[in-house]
Design a protein around this motif. Structure first.
Motif, PDB file in Angstrom:
ATOM      1  N   ILE A  72      11.480  -5.984   0.797  1.00 25.77           N
ATOM      2  CA  ILE A  72      12.162  -4.953   0.026  1.00 25.77           C
ATOM      3  C   ILE A  72      13.299  -5.661  -0.538  1.00 25.77           C
ATOM      4  O   ILE A  72      14.353  -6.184  -0.012  1.00 25.77           O
ATOM      5  CB  ILE A  72      12.602  -3.910   0.902  1.00 25.77           C
ATOM      6  CG1 ILE A  72      11.284  -3.127   1.455  1.00 25.77           C
ATOM      7  CG2 ILE A  72      13.382  -2.823   0.009  1.00 25.77           C
ATOM      8  CD1 ILE A  72      11.547  -1.921   2.459  1.00 25.77           C
ATOM      9  N   TYR A  79      10.721   2.465  -6.510  1.00 28.17           N
ATOM     10  CA  TYR A  79      10.116   1.866  -5.058  1.00 28.17           C
ATOM     11  C   TYR A  79       8.989   2.715  -4.755  1.00 28.17           C
ATOM     12  O   TYR A  79       9.291   3.990  -4.397  1.00 28.17           O
ATOM     13  CB  TYR A  79      11.173   1.780  -3.967  1.00 28.17           C
ATOM     14  CG  TYR A  79      12.171   0.734  -4.286  1.00 28.17           C
ATOM     15  CD1 TYR A  79      11.973  -0.631  -3.905  1.00 28.17           C
ATOM     16  CD2 TYR A  79      13.274   1.045  -4.802  1.00 28.17           C
ATOM     17  CE1 TYR A  79      13.017  -1.683  -4.197  1.00 28.17           C
ATOM     18  CE2 TYR A  79      14.342   0.172  -5.428  1.00 28.17           C
ATOM     19  CZ  TYR A  79      14.159  -1.201  -5.039  1.00 28.17           C
ATOM     20  OH  TYR A  79      15.044  -2.292  -5.318  1.00 28.17           O
ATOM     21  N   HIS A  97       6.964   3.480   8.154  1.00 26.91           N
ATOM     22  CA  HIS A  97       7.857   4.309   7.350  1.00 26.91           C
ATOM     23  C   HIS A  97       8.972   4.867   8.396  1.00 26.91           C
ATOM     24  O   HIS A  97      10.103   4.615   8.127  1.00 26.91           O
ATOM     25  CB  HIS A  97       7.104   5.576   6.951  1.00 26.91           C
ATOM     26  CG  HIS A  97       6.147   5.044   5.930  1.00 26.91           C
ATOM     27  ND1 HIS A  97       4.740   4.830   6.519  1.00 26.91           N
ATOM     28  CD2 HIS A  97       5.552   4.901   4.605  1.00 26.91           C
ATOM     29  CE1 HIS A  97       3.634   4.583   5.681  1.00 26.91           C
ATOM     30  NE2 HIS A  97       4.551   4.728   4.333  1.00 26.91           N
ATOM     31  N   ILE A 101      12.993   3.785   8.108  1.00 27.24           N
ATOM     32  CA  ILE A 101      14.018   4.795   8.331  1.00 27.24           C
ATOM     33  C   ILE A 101      14.871   4.797   9.275  1.00 27.24           C
ATOM     34  O   ILE A 101      16.170   4.796   8.992  1.00 27.24           O
ATOM     35  CB  ILE A 101      13.280   6.330   7.906  1.00 27.24           C
ATOM     36  CG1 ILE A 101      12.718   6.176   6.392  1.00 27.24           C
ATOM     37  CG2 ILE A 101      14.553   7.286   8.048  1.00 27.24           C
ATOM     38  CD1 ILE A 101      11.917   7.521   6.701  1.00 27.24           C
ATOM     39  N   TYR A 107      21.000   3.464   4.095  1.00 25.18           N
ATOM     40  CA  TYR A 107      20.776   2.359   2.876  1.00 25.18           C
ATOM     41  C   TYR A 107      19.965   2.688   2.054  1.00 25.18           C
ATOM     42  O   TYR A 107      19.810   2.197   0.869  1.00 25.18           O
ATOM     43  CB  TYR A 107      20.858   0.900   3.339  1.00 25.18           C
ATOM     44  CG  TYR A 107      22.064   0.508   4.359  1.00 25.18           C
ATOM     45  CD1 TYR A 107      23.164   0.264   4.080  1.00 25.18           C
ATOM     46  CD2 TYR A 107      21.650   0.421   5.541  1.00 25.18           C
ATOM     47  CE1 TYR A 107      24.194  -0.077   4.963  1.00 25.18           C
ATOM     48  CE2 TYR A 107      22.549  -0.015   6.649  1.00 25.18           C
ATOM     49  CZ  TYR A 107      23.761  -0.389   6.100  1.00 25.18           C
ATOM     50  OH  TYR A 107      24.887  -0.497   6.983  1.00 25.18           O
ATOM     51  N   ILE A 108      19.030   3.530   2.369  1.00 23.88           N
ATOM     52  CA  ILE A 108      17.954   3.824   1.426  1.00 23.88           C
ATOM     53  C   ILE A 108      18.313   4.754   0.093  1.00 23.88           C
ATOM     54  O   ILE A 108      18.957   5.823   0.294  1.00 23.88           O
ATOM     55  CB  ILE A 108      16.731   4.621   1.978  1.00 23.88           C
ATOM     56  CG1 ILE A 108      16.162   3.959   3.362  1.00 23.88           C
ATOM     57  CG2 ILE A 108      15.607   5.007   1.304  1.00 23.88           C
ATOM     58  CD1 ILE A 108      15.129   4.298   4.179  1.00 23.88           C
ATOM     59  N   TRP A 110      17.326   7.048  -1.868  1.00 25.50           N
ATOM     60  CA  TRP A 110      16.192   8.073  -1.919  1.00 25.50           C
ATOM     61  C   TRP A 110      15.724   8.546  -3.406  1.00 25.50           C
ATOM     62  O   TRP A 110      14.606   8.962  -3.718  1.00 25.50           O
ATOM     63  CB  TRP A 110      16.472   9.267  -1.056  1.00 25.50           C
ATOM     64  CG  TRP A 110      16.544   9.013   0.579  1.00 25.50           C
ATOM     65  CD1 TRP A 110      17.607   9.015   1.167  1.00 25.50           C
ATOM     66  CD2 TRP A 110      15.460   8.846   1.305  1.00 25.50           C
ATOM     67  NE1 TRP A 110      17.322   8.489   2.550  1.00 25.50           N
ATOM     68  CE2 TRP A 110      15.763   8.418   2.379  1.00 25.50           C
ATOM     69  CE3 TRP A 110      13.901   8.633   1.107  1.00 25.50           C
ATOM     70  CZ2 TRP A 110      14.995   8.226   3.574  1.00 25.50           C
ATOM     71  CZ3 TRP A 110      13.161   8.423   1.971  1.00 25.50           C
ATOM     72  CH2 TRP A 110      13.484   8.237   3.371  1.00 25.50           C
ATOM     73  N   ILE A 113      13.000   6.543  -4.507  1.00 26.68           N
ATOM     74  CA  ILE A 113      11.665   6.372  -3.910  1.00 26.68           C
ATOM     75  C   ILE A 113      10.780   7.389  -4.225  1.00 26.68           C
ATOM     76  O   ILE A 113      10.902   8.565  -4.507  1.00 26.68           O
ATOM     77  CB  ILE A 113      11.967   6.679  -2.293  1.00 26.68           C
ATOM     78  CG1 ILE A 113      13.196   5.765  -1.711  1.00 26.68           C
ATOM     79  CG2 ILE A 113      10.516   6.570  -1.586  1.00 26.68           C
ATOM     80  CD1 ILE A 113      12.802   4.179  -1.836  1.00 26.68           C
TER      81      ILE A 113
END
Length: 232
Positions: A72, A79, A97, A101, A107-108, A110, A113
């Motif tokens: 990643i 993404y 997944h 998470i 840090y994702i 969202w 995504i």
């Protein structure tokens, strides 16, 4: 979130496969709607970063189809996160997944995504082997998976993946009938404009991959073939 709703054609580039700069330039400036970076085997942080950096020289949208946590790389437009609906190995459906998470949730980004419901249809492909994908035996079964993805899970993308072999139009058509507002991607085995056109008559977006490395002129010819084809 990137707007994929009007994409008709995309190229998929594998970080583990070499591509010359001149060839990459022709692919990125071909008029395709987007470049998807992704693969099943040999995908690492380093080769993903290198490929993204090269594609970023061009104006085409570039998204990462996430295949493993180690690959990643920040800096993509979006993404795409596959969920293999017919995986026979339950540990590859949601376990990766959840692990991602749990480790990186704070840090994702969202808003960048997009979840994809994946239907793996070629039992001889690498992705089928890795996921132990259950073989799809009929259009009715494929349509049931599409309903599961779009009506039950409300996934925005349903991806019919034949990976290395040209798919059965009736399977793709059955899935298309179940979209219910979702977007259908088709990928696998396209080697000519006629095959690209055939799937473009059914699917929302046609993904062209392996032929890039075998015959770049044939790959480039699929862009116009798809863009000039209306769905039936």
């Amino acid at each position: 979130m990137i707007d994929f709703s009007n994409w008709r054609h995309t190229f998929k580039l594998d970080p583990d496969k070499p591509i010359e700069e001149e060839q990459l330039e022709r692919i990125c400036e071909s008029g395709t709607d987007a470049i998807i970076v992704g693969g099943t085997l040999g995908v690492t942080y380093d080769n993903t970063l290198e490929l993204m950096s090269r594609v970023r020289r061009y104006a085409v949208p570039c998204v990462l189809e996430v295949s493993n946590l180690q690959a990643i790389v920040p800096g993509f437009d979006s993404y795409f996160v596959p969920i293999v609906l017919n995986a026979g190995n339950p540990n590859v459906i949601f376990a990766p997944h959840v692990a991602a998470i749990q480790s990186f949730g704070s840090y994702i980004p969202w808003e960048e995504i997009v979840a994809e419901g994946y239907l793996v249809c070629n039992p001889d492909s690498s992705v089928a082997e890795v996921t132990q994908a259950k073989q799809i035996t009929s259009p009715e079964e494929a349509r049931a998976y599409a309903h599961t993805a779009t009506k039950l899970c409300r996934l925005p993308i349903f991806y019919v993946e034949y990976s290395g072999s040209f798919g059965e139009p009736e399977i793709v058509r059955a899935c298309m009938r179940a979209m219910d507002g979702a977007h259908l991607f088709y990928g696998g085995g396209i080697t000519s404009p006629s095959q690209a056109k055939e799937m473009a008559e059914i699917a929302d977006t046609v993904v062209v991959g392996n032929i890039i490395y075998d015959d770049s002129n044939a790959a480039l010819s699929t862009v116009e073939a798809v863009k000039n084809t209306n769905k039936k």
